[in-house]
Motif scaffolding. Sequence first.
Motif: not given
Length: 332
Positions: A291-313
């Motif tokens: 969880r502390r790995e920079e690459s993992v933190q980056s993936i989580i951060s990028n997901f948070r920035k996504k415009p999440l639509e109601a039908n996102v799977f």
Amino acid sequence: MSFDPALDEIYTRIKDGDKVFLARAITWAESSNEAYRTKAIKLLERCSTNKSISLRIAVTGSPGVGKSTLIEALGISLIQKGFKVAVLAVDPSSTESHGSILGDKTRMSELSQQINAYVRPSPTGLELGGVNSSTRESILLCEAAGFNIIFIETVGVGQSEVEVKGMSDLFLLLLNPGGGDDLQGIKKGIIELADIIAVTKYDGNLKTSSQNAFSFIKQSAQVLKHSSRNFEPRIINISAIENYHIDELESIIFEVEKAYKSTGHFEKNRNEQNTSWFELGLQKQLFEAIRREESVQSIISNFRKKPLEANVFIPLEIEEALKEIKIKLQLK
């Protein structure tokens, strides 16, 4: 084994039964501070050389069932018979402030004042399972201080409190009369883990309800037999306030302990618990490291920035993220 003179003194004080130093050591074990945790591990390494002669008793049940009241009654009785009693009581933590009331010491005021008793309330720290992440370490420290009866009082949240089974020798489940708890007798889950089931509050206006619940659970005993130990749970109704069947419950506790030791279940259970402790601890540390790995933190951060639509799977998003993490961390 190298040892720090300051820690050596603390260990000696704990061995002498100094509850102030025991409290400090448990605080270190519970801390998220790396320096304190390092001290705690060194201290626990020294404590691990002691052979455990304790009986670890988990006490669980829904809120208001009378866990603290019963533990105090049993604890005082056991102290009068020459035992040293420790109580590790876990209180729920707030998901907002992460704080806890830690009121068990107040609820067990008479027991807390006994020379041969130690009552330690601790927060769950948002851990599931009715205990906190350092309860096992706290048990070892209490054993090093000479406490030979250790009660682990869980949060009291119901069916999720199964982790405490993995750190105790006996599992005592308390049921509330007239509150629907008696219906648990026909359900699998936490109740089938119990070594002893006590229907509480056999007093006042609840005597009839308590007796009815007791009879219902008693009839269900055959269904509740645990195949791994070929043992039906012992069932009793009690009143800690009126001291009804408290001596009988105490006798049952020692009878079950003796039975488990004679069949080898007691030692086998302890060995399995140590294996489970290792696996769970390793998994937690690996999870934290990843969880502390920079690459993992980056993936989580990028997901948070996504415009999440109601039908996102979400399951697909997780699979894609996992593939990316495996590639970046070179995992198979």
